[in-house]
Design an enzyme around this catalytic site. Structure first.
Site, short mmCIF file in Angstrom:
data_model
loop_
_atom_site.label_atom_id
_atom_site.label_comp_id
_atom_site.label_asym_id
_atom_site.label_seq_id
_atom_site.Cartn_x
_atom_site.Cartn_y
_atom_site.Cartn_z
N GLY A 92 0.81 -1.21 0.00
CA GLY A 92 0.00 0.00 0.00
C GLY A 92 0.84 1.26 0.00
N LYS A 113 10.05 1.98 0.80
CA LYS A 113 8.85 2.06 1.64
C LYS A 113 8.49 3.52 1.90
CE LYS A 113 7.17 -0.24 5.85
NZ LYS A 113 7.55 -1.29 6.82
N GLY A 126 -0.18 6.19 1.47
CA GLY A 126 0.99 5.70 0.75
C GLY A 126 2.32 6.17 1.31
N ARG A 176 14.54 -0.74 1.81
CA ARG A 176 14.72 -2.05 2.43
C ARG A 176 15.34 -3.01 1.43
NH1 ARG A 176 9.49 -4.12 5.15
NH2 ARG A 176 8.74 -4.39 3.03
N ASP A 252 0.83 -11.49 6.93
CA ASP A 252 1.39 -10.69 5.83
C ASP A 252 2.72 -10.03 6.23
OD1 ASP A 252 -0.78 -9.34 7.43
OD2 ASP A 252 0.17 -7.57 6.59
N ASP A 262 9.10 -6.46 8.17
CA ASP A 262 8.07 -5.46 8.41
C ASP A 262 8.05 -4.98 9.85
OD1 ASP A 262 7.08 -4.75 6.00
OD2 ASP A 262 5.04 -5.44 6.37
P1 AMP Z 1 1.58 -2.87 8.20
O1 AMP Z 1 0.75 -2.70 9.41
O2 AMP Z 1 2.63 -1.79 8.01
O3 AMP Z 1 2.17 -4.23 8.08
O4 AMP Z 1 0.61 -2.65 6.95
C1 AMP Z 1 -0.55 -3.40 6.71
C2 AMP Z 1 -1.11 -3.04 5.36
O5 AMP Z 1 -1.48 -1.67 5.31
C3 AMP Z 1 -0.16 -3.25 4.20
O6 AMP Z 1 -0.91 -3.65 3.09
C4 AMP Z 1 0.42 -1.88 4.01
O7 AMP Z 1 0.91 -1.67 2.70
C5 AMP Z 1 -0.79 -0.99 4.29
N1 AMP Z 1 -0.40 0.34 4.76
C6 AMP Z 1 0.17 0.66 5.94
N2 AMP Z 1 0.36 1.98 6.05
C7 AMP Z 1 -0.10 2.53 4.90
C8 AMP Z 1 -0.20 3.86 4.38
N3 AMP Z 1 0.22 4.91 5.08
N4 AMP Z 1 -0.74 4.02 3.16
C9 AMP Z 1 -1.18 2.98 2.44
N5 AMP Z 1 -1.13 1.71 2.86
C10 AMP Z 1 -0.60 1.48 4.08
MG MG Z 2 3.13 -5.17 6.81
#
Ligand code: AMP
Ligand code: MG
Length: 487
Positions: A92, A113, A126, A176, A252, A262
């Site tokens: 994302g 990232k 994003g 990364r 994930d 992550d």
């Molecule tokens: P995470 O908690 O960082 O492992 O993220 C979980 C999901 O949310 C993944 O699909 C990330 O790509 C998405 N995600 C986290 N933060 C953002 C953000 N600021 N914008 C878009 N997608 C995000």
């Molecule tokens: Mg993640």
């Protein structure tokens, strides 16, 4: 050594096609500046460390410039978050820029990232903020220095682009590196969307690129799953032995390579507490420190489920059952080392359990420094100093007596014991409050503290002149920092 422009790309994942990832260009962040770079990570790409000082370096890793051979892609995946299946995740806010092949023929994914919106951004912007980018950078390089399998971090770039979280912050990007960015959730996505042909293709890609020894087995996919179980058993044993709390073990966030992946609201234990929850958003403690062991197995079961079109259920079950005994064997071996025991005796497991119980009961024993101090002097002398940290002194004395007797059955001098123990017990620990102090300075435009902290932590076992403040016990406020998920 190479210049940044000389990197050689071979984008194997991109070639899998649009069912696996989408072409997306990075959205640059404004007024890019290098916050910190890792010379050790640069070496993985054969990059000259001086390249980090060039203006173009910050521009590239802030999304302003791209190699002509890079093929930025947002990967699709799904996964189990806090136990519930989420069918639509994916990159994302991160992009796989491409795969770089170094002089030794190793492949490294370049993943940026915080690179902007993608088809999987959902409600997000994003972006990544400076604090979480610095945290990921520091942890990646520190775990590596501790010999804990992990993705790596090349650099963090900061910017003047605003982002809104609980308050206004600034956008940053972290670059990364990992040999693969395939997560358990990639397999889950193709399984739950009934794209079993793509599931097989993904499995074949992973076998060919990352598990060549499994590929030649009679049942390659069964061998692959077993190896993933084995690698994760070793990984989690390292986390538990070194007091690392990941905080968001959603499927994930689990790498198919069995590396730490992550980074979010992670923490290293300060005072030992088996029930520590480092993620402020984890109310039930699903991802508490001690739960990491059963949760890893739970995630492996989720991966196994996704592999059922490729592997017999019985084989998956048999591999899954290997997890706990393998974990226990690795953990015991690591803890023996931390205690300075180079031989193995039946009672060692009990000795370790008793020690952890005493630490738990006392509530104020610094987990990392205990082991470091234990190696400083001969057992009989050092236990007299360490006992002050324990509440039940007579129980500690009983443990100390067993430990001294056990240590006496080891060969070698105290000098050799100290060298052996100091090589596995870090003096410098990535504590949340140290990261926090460096982050606050960086947020005010001063990058010297984060660079110094990174440099100290890259040699965590060696005492470094003038760096005593990084080796101290944390202040009380430093033990209770709350790190949220919103990054
Ligand atoms: P995470 O908690 O960082 O492992 O993220 C979980 C999901 O949310 C993944 O699909 C990330 O790509 C998405 N995600 C986290 N933060 C953002 C953000 N600021 N914008 C878009 N997608 C995000
Ligand atoms: Mg993640």
């Amino acid at each position: 050594m190479k210049a940044l422009t000389d990197l050689v790309f071979d984008n194997r994942y991109a070639r899998l096609g649009d069912a696996f990832s989408s072409h997306v260009l990075p959205e640059p962040i404004e007024a890019p500046r290098l916050v910190v770079a890792s010379p050790a990570a640069m070496a993985l790409l054969d990059l000259d460390p001086a390249e980090a000082d060039s203006e173009v370096f910050a521009q590239v890793f802030a999304g302003h410039k791209l190699w002509s051979d890079a093929e930025p892609r947002a990967m699709v995946y799904s996964g189990h978050q806090f136990g519930s299946y989420n069918p639509r995740l994916g990159d994302g806010r991160g992009l796989l820029l491409g795969e770089v092949v170094n002089g030794a023929g190793e492949y490294w994914d370049l993943h940026l990232k915080g690179a902007g919106l993608t088809p999987w951004s959902r409600m997000g912007d994003g972006r990544a903020v400076l604090r979480s980018s610095i945290r990921e950078f520091l942890a990646s390089e520190y775990l590596h220095a501790l010999a804990i399998p992990t993705s790596r971090a090349l650099c963090v770039t900061g910017s003047s682009t605003p982002v809104w979280r609980e308050k206004r912050e600034s956008a940053a990007m972290v670059l990364r590196l990992a040999q693969s960015h395939v997560r358990f959730g990639h397999f889950e996505y193709f399984y739950y969307t009934n794209q079993h042909e793509q599931l097989r293709q993904l499995g074949e890609h992973v076998l060919a690129c990352h598990f060549p020894t499994c590929q030649t087995q009679p049942q390659p996919f069964a061998a692959l799953f077993q190896e993933v179980v084995e690698r994760n058993a070793a990984l989690i044993a390292h986390w538990q032995a070194y007091g690392f709390c990941h905080g968001v073990m959603n499927s994930d966030n689990m790498s198919i390579l069995g590396i730490t992946f992550d980074y979010g609201p992670y923490a290293f234990l300060d005072d030992f507490d088996a029930n520590h929850i480092c993620n402020h958003s984890d109310g039930s403690g699903r991802y508490s420190f001690s739960n990491q062991v059963p949760i890893a197995q739970w995630n492996l079961a989720a991966l196994g489920q996704a592999l059922t079109p490729l592997v017999e259920l019985e084989q998956l079950r048999a591999s899954l059952e290997l997890f706990l005994p393998l974990y226990q064997a690795h953990y015991l071996a690591l803890m023996r080392q931390r205690l300075g025991l180079s031989s193995a005796e039946d009672g060692d497991e009990g000795l370790i359990q008793q020690l952890l119980q005493l630490m738990q009961q006392s509530g104020a024993v610094d987990y990392s420094l205990f082991f470091r101090r234990l190696g400083e002097q001969a057992p009989e002398a050092v236990v007299r100093l360490l006992r002050d940290d324990f509440v039940d002194r007579s129980a500690f004395d009983a443990w100390a007596e067993s430990y001294c007797a056990r240590s006496a059955r080891e060969n070698g001098s105290q000098e050799a014991r100290r060298t052996r123990m100091h090589a596995v017990n870090p003096l410098y620990v990535l504590r949340n409050y140290l990261a926090q102090q460096a982050i606050e300075a960086a947020e005010n435009g001063d990058y010297a503290p984060v660079r110094e902290l990174h440099a100290v932590l890259s040699r965590p076992f060696e005492e470094q002149d003038g760096m005593q403040r990084y080796a101290e016990r944390p202040p009380e406020w430093g033990k209770h920092l709350e790190i949220s998920c919103s990054s």
